[in-house]
Write an enzyme that holds these catalytic residues in place. Sequence first.
Site, PDB file in Angstrom:
ATOM      1  N   ASP A 106      14.716   3.069  22.756  1.00  0.00           N
ATOM      2  CA  ASP A 106      15.878   3.567  23.501  1.00  0.00           C
ATOM      3  C   ASP A 106      15.491   3.553  24.975  1.00  0.00           C
ATOM      4  OD1 ASP A 106      17.233   3.962  21.158  1.00  0.00           O
ATOM      5  OD2 ASP A 106      17.052   6.135  21.137  1.00  0.00           O
ATOM      6  N   PHE A 111      18.842  -7.014   6.281  1.00  0.00           N
ATOM      7  CA  PHE A 111      19.054  -6.312   7.548  1.00  0.00           C
ATOM      8  C   PHE A 111      19.632  -7.248   8.606  1.00  0.00           C
ATOM      9  CE2 PHE A 111      15.774  -2.595   7.200  1.00  0.00           C
ATOM     10  CZ  PHE A 111      16.179  -2.351   5.905  1.00  0.00           C
ATOM     11  N   HIS A 170      -8.231 -12.821   1.852  1.00  0.00           N
ATOM     12  CA  HIS A 170      -6.952 -12.115   1.816  1.00  0.00           C
ATOM     13  C   HIS A 170      -6.376 -12.036   3.220  1.00  0.00           C
ATOM     14  CE1 HIS A 170     -10.167  -9.191   2.469  1.00  0.00           C
ATOM     15  NE2 HIS A 170      -9.304  -8.471   3.159  1.00  0.00           N
ATOM     16  N   HIS A 215      -4.065  -9.492   5.697  1.00  0.00           N
ATOM     17  CA  HIS A 215      -3.459  -8.180   5.945  1.00  0.00           C
ATOM     18  C   HIS A 215      -2.214  -8.367   6.816  1.00  0.00           C
ATOM     19  CE1 HIS A 215      -6.795  -5.594   4.553  1.00  0.00           C
ATOM     20  NE2 HIS A 215      -7.594  -6.537   5.022  1.00  0.00           N
ATOM     21  N   TYR A 221      -9.872   0.246   0.810  1.00  0.00           N
ATOM     22  CA  TYR A 221      -9.727   0.020   2.248  1.00  0.00           C
ATOM     23  C   TYR A 221      -9.424   1.306   2.991  1.00  0.00           C
ATOM     24  CZ  TYR A 221     -10.203  -4.834   3.669  1.00  0.00           C
ATOM     25  OH  TYR A 221     -10.720  -6.057   4.032  1.00  0.00           O
ATOM     26  N   ASP A 227       0.772  -1.239   0.000  1.00  0.00           N
ATOM     27  CA  ASP A 227       0.000   0.000   0.000  1.00  0.00           C
ATOM     28  C   ASP A 227       0.804   1.290   0.000  1.00  0.00           C
ATOM     29  OD1 ASP A 227      -2.456  -1.227  -0.219  1.00  0.00           O
ATOM     30  OD2 ASP A 227      -2.744  -1.403   1.940  1.00  0.00           O
ATOM     31  N   ASN A 231      23.803 -10.120   8.015  1.00  0.00           N
ATOM     32  CA  ASN A 231      25.164 -10.020   8.566  1.00  0.00           C
ATOM     33  C   ASN A 231      25.242 -10.434  10.029  1.00  0.00           C
ATOM     34  OD1 ASN A 231      23.734  -7.859   9.517  1.00  0.00           O
ATOM     35  ND2 ASN A 231      25.174  -6.292   8.819  1.00  0.00           N
ATOM     36  N   GLU A 268      24.664  -9.245  13.104  1.00  0.00           N
ATOM     37  CA  GLU A 268      25.480  -8.422  13.983  1.00  0.00           C
ATOM     38  C   GLU A 268      25.189  -8.682  15.456  1.00  0.00           C
ATOM     39  OE1 GLU A 268      26.720  -4.295  12.406  1.00  0.00           O
ATOM     40  OE2 GLU A 268      24.600  -4.484  11.896  1.00  0.00           O
ATOM     41  N   ASP A 319      22.490   0.049  20.180  1.00  0.00           N
ATOM     42  CA  ASP A 319      21.268   0.769  19.808  1.00  0.00           C
ATOM     43  C   ASP A 319      20.428  -0.184  18.963  1.00  0.00           C
ATOM     44  OD1 ASP A 319      19.311   2.577  19.185  1.00  0.00           O
ATOM     45  OD2 ASP A 319      20.635   4.042  18.231  1.00  0.00           O
TER      46      ASP A 319
END
Length: 749
Positions: free
Chosen positions: A515, A648, A504, A506, A455, A367, A651, A653, A659
């Site tokens: 943080d 994302f 369908h 969603h 929608y 969307d 790797n 990490e 953070d």
Amino acid sequence: MGGEVKWIWLSAVLMLCRVSCQYSQFSERYHHTASVFAELSPTELRAVSSFLLAQKNLNLSAATSHTLHKNYIFLIELQIPKKQHVLNFLNGIGCAPKRNAKAIIFFGAEPMPNVTEYIVGPLPMPKYYHPVRLRSNRPIKFTSRPTTHVEMALIHEKLQEVTKIATLFLKESSGFWYHNCTDRCLTFTDVAPRGLRSGDRKSWFILQQDVEGHFIHPIGLEILLNHKSLDPRHWAVEKVWYNGQYFDSLEELVRKYNMGLVNIFKLPEYTSEDPFSTYIPRGHFKTRTDIPGPKQYEAQGKRYKVKGNSVLYAGWSCAFRMRTSTGLQLFDVRFNDEPIAYEISVQEAIAFYSGHSPAGMQTKYIDSAWGMGTFDYELAKGIDCPEIATYKDAYHFRDSDQPIRYKNALCIFEHSTAVPLRRHFNSNSQGSFNFYGGLENHVLVIRTTSTVYNYDYIWDFIFYQNGVIEVKVHATGYIHSTFFTPEGENYGTKVYDYVLGNLHTHLIHYKVDLDVAGTENSFETLGLKFENISNPWSPGDYVVQSKLERVQRVRERAAAFPFTKPSPRYLLFYNPHKQNKWQSHRAYRIQFNSQADQLLPRDWKEEKAITWGRYRLAVTRFREREECSSDMYLQNDPWDPNIRFENFIRNNENITNQDLVAWVTVGFLHIPHSEDVPNTSTPGNGVGFFLRPFNFFQEDPSVSSRSVVIVRPEGKSFSRVKIQAWKNDTGDYCLTQTPFTYNGTYLPD
């Protein structure tokens, strides 16, 4: 004695003045810092547009000119500064970062058409622009661009042209037609992705009667139009479907129709008196609904403060942004000025369908490509939000030559949940009680909507006084429907004479940059396991009980929880350097309210564009280049995406004392049913998640609320009670205010 009372009264007044002054100073300071997140103003949007139009080498034209063979600005929005620069500013150790814009330009007049994103700044008087370095290091394909008003207008003209030959067929089968129509015109719903492989731009169009609620008025004809060329004269129909039969062209359909070889379903005669797709009331209830229902009233004014894009409520403070591309974002979320989250934002909403018709099986809506962040139309006071809400306008520059004002696009209001936040009745087991305590549960809601074609999404961020944030979305509006065939019942439900409501799923994706009391956080999960131990007070017997199982998630892969496997129930983000006074790490947890599940097999064609949909939760280390999990180009080229969320976490990490960002997926399966006509309703179609404190505070922070009542009996007869209340109930009431009373006894009649 009188002097002592006066001194107590004076001390209380001075204390209130001191608190009020401190609150005012914090309010002004927070409004100043929140402005760094504010979406571009109309003046800034015009400045960016004028600056780019003045760059001769870009050769820009008006977005609204009636051609695709042009270079033009498609979108302008704020480019959020780097997080560390913003944090320095928020913490008072740096200046406000420069304001920059991101502009998206469609280069359709170039020998090699392309889409390029630029950073433009500094605002309010731009002096430079440079292309954005994409994470994939590959150019954005021109065929992946979102559709525009001009392209859709040209498609409308093309469909008028190509259906001319089928006018008689359309009139006789549906009573409506396309070419040179008058009052009984056809319209269309287009579906995406547009093709079967990267580089395609061909779409299936569902023809519908152009009446109120046309989404559930299909006539049984679907047309596949190739509109890849920038010259509409070269567009061509490649396939036609009518009532379960395929044809290579409209000419073939008409020829076989004239020969009596087409399975015709003649639609019932349409009359405007048939209200099935409208909001017109019909039927009756047992009690009256033609008189006003209950309304909210703020007896002594608002208990929250909104200035610009900053919001203060109880212990909460946050900044909001109405992002043009994706929608509502919250930044710098704090409780009593302590950081909880840097960003909580909608990333993407998708709806993947199934069907027997080609349009039904092809529909996989992503969307953000359809203007999810832009189409936040006006909220109706008293229906979409309470009349007493604070309303804010939004300005968007998308597919236009100037900023567009969306009036009352966002609302902010406080309301009672009608369920106490806390309460306890302490019985004395003798027909009376020792005490009763209860706290009203008022919450602050920040709300906007997105009407993405059929929608309507209602986006809520809800703040509770006990430190909880609820993030929620409701889905309503019209179902996506196709023409009913007997085979279609495998893919949905018949909801009208000739209408199939297609099943369908969603899925909604959120970014939650937590943080917790600072940026250095770790992530662990808590679960339960059974233990069987000897009973220490009864030798020879055993006790089976649950025992906590803590798992420290050290790397990203260990913190990604796929839908194909059960996940732990307690998902904790904690600050390893900070504890409450009970020596527990200060933490927040994510709690789901969702029925989401896996959409497609891993790596199957379109699934490559939504690899975030593999995980109910994935935790990554914060990276500036991982700003978003999706983009507006994935809809029309999901097969070769520029953003792959799987990268994302590839790797793997370390996520200890870092953070951290939580990527949250919620959703639900929707099998349409007759009660979805005329519209899908909100009850049962709301999903989301909670952010709940877990040892973050010393105690429940709602103890600061004065909306509490304590009742204790007086004397042995229990005939009188002592009521303690801290709320100021004196005010200018326009409604009758009933005094609080309480008895608490439970005695034989």
